[in-house]
Enzyme design. Structure first.
Site, PDB file in Angstrom:
ATOM      1  N   GLU A  82       0.869  -1.186   0.000  1.00  0.00           N
ATOM      2  CA  GLU A  82       0.000   0.000   0.000  1.00  0.00           C
ATOM      3  C   GLU A  82       0.901   1.229   0.000  1.00  0.00           C
ATOM      4  OE1 GLU A  82      -3.500   2.171   2.654  1.00  0.00           O
ATOM      5  OE2 GLU A  82      -2.722   0.211   3.281  1.00  0.00           O
TER       6      GLU A  82
ATOM      7  N   ASP B 106      -8.074  -3.589   7.447  1.00  0.00           N
ATOM      8  CA  ASP B 106      -7.016  -2.582   7.629  1.00  0.00           C
ATOM      9  C   ASP B 106      -6.464  -2.681   9.051  1.00  0.00           C
ATOM     10  OD1 ASP B 106      -5.295  -0.557   6.845  1.00  0.00           O
ATOM     11  OD2 ASP B 106      -6.763   1.062   7.102  1.00  0.00           O
TER      12      ASP B 106
ATOM     13  N   ARG C  28     -19.856  18.007  -9.712  1.00  0.00           N
ATOM     14  CA  ARG C  28     -19.181  18.297 -10.977  1.00  0.00           C
ATOM     15  C   ARG C  28     -17.863  17.534 -11.142  1.00  0.00           C
ATOM     16  NH1 ARG C  28     -21.465  23.287  -9.548  1.00  0.00           N
ATOM     17  NH2 ARG C  28     -23.026  23.999 -11.054  1.00  0.00           N
TER      18      ARG C  28
ATOM     19  N   HIS D 149      -5.482   6.397  -1.627  1.00  0.00           N
ATOM     20  CA  HIS D 149      -4.740   7.564  -1.144  1.00  0.00           C
ATOM     21  C   HIS D 149      -4.465   8.520  -2.302  1.00  0.00           C
ATOM     22  CE1 HIS D 149      -3.934   6.259   3.007  1.00  0.00           C
ATOM     23  NE2 HIS D 149      -3.942   5.031   2.488  1.00  0.00           N
TER      24      HIS D 149
ATOM     25  N   GLY E 249      -5.268   2.968  10.511  1.00  0.00           N
ATOM     26  CA  GLY E 249      -5.783   1.612  10.461  1.00  0.00           C
ATOM     27  C   GLY E 249      -7.087   1.508  11.225  1.00  0.00           C
TER      28      GLY E 249
ATOM     29  N   ASP F  54     -16.578  -0.641   9.972  1.00  0.00           N
ATOM     30  CA  ASP F  54     -16.482  -0.509  11.433  1.00  0.00           C
ATOM     31  C   ASP F  54     -17.378   0.582  11.982  1.00  0.00           C
ATOM     32  OD1 ASP F  54     -15.097   1.673  10.467  1.00  0.00           O
ATOM     33  OD2 ASP F  54     -13.300   1.353  11.686  1.00  0.00           O
TER      34      ASP F  54
END
Length: 390
Positions: free
Chosen positions: A131, A280, A233, A201, A315, A254
Site C-alpha cells: 500500500e 485494515d 461536478r 490515497h 488503520g 467498522d
C-alpha cells in the site's frame, strides 16, 4: 482412507446455505455429501451442533498487523506467519500481509518475506499487499510523507518481477497506488506482469481514475478513505470507484471509517460482488494493547478507533468476524451476502476463486465454523483444525 467428516451443522457453500456433510482429506475438501452420510472407512467423524454454520474461511486483502506484530516494523517471514496466526481466531483463513509506505528496502524485504511465507502449507498467507508509496501526498493519511514518491524505473522493474515469485505458490501481489501519480501506461505495464492494481490515497480526477481502470486497475482500497469527497461536478476517484462496474472496492465496515449511510450507498451503487470486506487491521488485533508505535509515533486504541495524537485514523480496530456482523447490522445485507463479502468476492478479486471462497469438492479446505450469533468457534486451514480459543 483418512480424513474428517463434518456432520450436523448447516453449510454455506459460498453461494447458498444447505444441509450437508463435508469430507476433508488432506488439504482439500474431498466431497460435499448429503446430511447423515456414512463415513468412509478410516475417516474420523466430527459431530457439530445444528445451530452452527460451516462457511468458506474469510479472506482479508488488507492486514497491516495483528497479535502485536506490525509488518512494517518486522518485514520478515516469521512476522507474516504471526500476523496470519493472530487473525485466524477471527475466521480469517487467508490474508495479504500489508506493507504501507516506507523505505524501498523495507518494501522489498516485505515482498520477499511474504513470498516465502506463502509457500508454507496452511500458513494462511496468500500474497502481499504493498500500500504505497506511490500516493498523492495530500491524501496520504498516516503514511509517512518522507517516503511518498513517484515510481522509479527500478521500482517498476522490481514489481514486474514479483508475480513470478508468488506464482510458484499460487499467491498474489496487490499494489495500491494513486492514479494521479502513476501513469496509465505504467499501470498497464504492471498489470501485464500479473500485479493486481488498486486505487488508493489519491486526489485523482474521475477521468484519471477511469483511464487507470481502462489500463487494468481492478480495485479500490478502503473506499472513501484518503479520497476527496464526492462532488456533483467532479466525482473524483470515489465516484469512479462507484461507477466502474468491473472493479471491486474494499470497505472498512467498522462504523468509524465510513458512515453507515455511505456504506449502504456504496452497496447500492456497486451491487452484489462489488464490495469486499477488509479490516485494515493493526498490531492490537488479538491483543488487549491500548497503543502501538507507527513511524515512531504513538497510535492510541480508544473507542473503537486507532488514532494519532491529533486524531488521524491509523488503520482500524476491527476483525473480519466483526466486519461480517457489522455488514449485516449497518448495511442491511443478509448473512449469506455478508459471508460472500468476506470470502467469495475477495477470492474473485485476487483470481483465486478456483481454490478459495467456496466449499466445493476439490477446493482448499479453508473453513470457518460459526455459532448462531456468527462468533467464530474455530477454523480449518488447508484441512488443519484450530480452535478459536487457542
Amino acid at each position: 482412507m483418512t480424513g474428517t467428516l463434518l456432520t450436523g451443522a448447516r453449510v454455506f457453500t459460498g453461494t447458498r446455505t444447505i444441509d450437508a456433510d463435508l469430507l476433508i482429506q488432506g488439504e482439500r475438501l474431498a466431497a460435499v455429501l448429503p446430511p447423515g452420510s456414512t463415513a468412509p472407512a478410516g475417516v474420523a467423524v466430527r459431530h457439530l451442533s445444528s445451530d452452527m454454520l460451516l462457511a468458506p474461511g474469510f479472506i482479508d486483502t488488507q492486514v497491516n498487523g495483528g497479535g502485536g506484530v506490525l509488518f512494517n516494523d518486522t518485514p520478515t517471514r516469521e512476522a507474516a506467519l504471526a500476523i496470519a496466526r493472530a487473525h485466524r481466531r477471527f475466521g480469517t483463513t487467508a490474508l495479504l500481509p500489508t506493507f504501507i509506505t516506507d523505505r524501498v528496502e523495507g518494501m522489498q524485504a516485505a515482498a520477499m518475506a511474504a513470498a516465502s511465507a506463502s509457500g508454507v502449507i496452511g500458513s494462511g498467507v496468500i500474497g502481499v499487499h504493498l500500500e504505497g508509496p506511490f500516493l498523492t501526498p495530500e491524501r496520504r493519511g498516516v503514511h509517512n510523507l518522507d517516503h511518498v514518491r513517484p515510481a522509479s524505473e527500478g521500482d517498476l522493474d522490481f514489481l514486474e518481477g514479483l508475480p513470478d515469485r508468488f506464482g510458484a505458490h499460487d499467491a498474489r501481489v496487490l499494489l495500491s497506488l494513486a492514479p494521479d501519480r502513476v501513469a496509465a501506461a505504467e499501470i498497464a505495464r504492471l498489470v501485464a506482469a500479473g500485479v493486481i492494481v488498486a486505487g488508493a490515497h489519491s486526489a485523482a480526477s474521475f477521468a484519471q481514475t477511469m483511464a487507470a481502470v481502462d489500463a487494468g486497475l481492478t480495485g479500490f482500497t478502503h473506499l472513501f478513505n484518503a479520497m476527496p469527497p464526492l462532488a456533483n461536478r467532479e466525482p473524483g476517484i470515489a465516484g469512479a470507484a462507484l461507477a466502474a462496474r468491473d472493479t471491486v472496492c474494499g470497505i472498512i465496515a467498522d462504523g468509524v471509517h465510513v458512515h453507515p449511510a455511505m456504506l449502504r450507498l456504496a452497496l447500492a451503487a456497486k451491487g452484489p460482488g462489488g464490495l469486499m470486506l477488509v479490516t485494515d487491521a493493526m498490531p492490537p488485533t488479538g491483543t488487549d494493547a491500548t497503543s502501538f508505535q507507527l513511524y515512531g509515533q504513538t497510535i492510541h486504541r480508544r473507542d473503537g478507533r486507532l488514532v494519532t495524537d491529533d486524531g488521524t485514523l491509523a488503520g482500524a480496530d476491527i476483525d473480519m468476524a466483526q466486519a461480517v456482523r457489522n455488514a449485516i447490522r449497518l448495511m442491511g445485507v443478509d448473512v449469506e451476502e455478508a459471508l460472500r463479502m468476506a470470502s467469495l468476492y475477495p477470492a474473485r478479486f485476487l483470481h483465486l476463486e478456483h481454490r478459495l471462497g467456496r466449499l466445493q469438492a476439490g477446493w482448499q479446505a479453508d473453513i470457518v465454523l460459526l455459532d448462531s450469533d456468527l462468533t467464530v468457534t474455530g477454523t480449518w486451514v488447508a484441512g488443519q483444525w484450530r480452535d478459536a480459543a487457542d
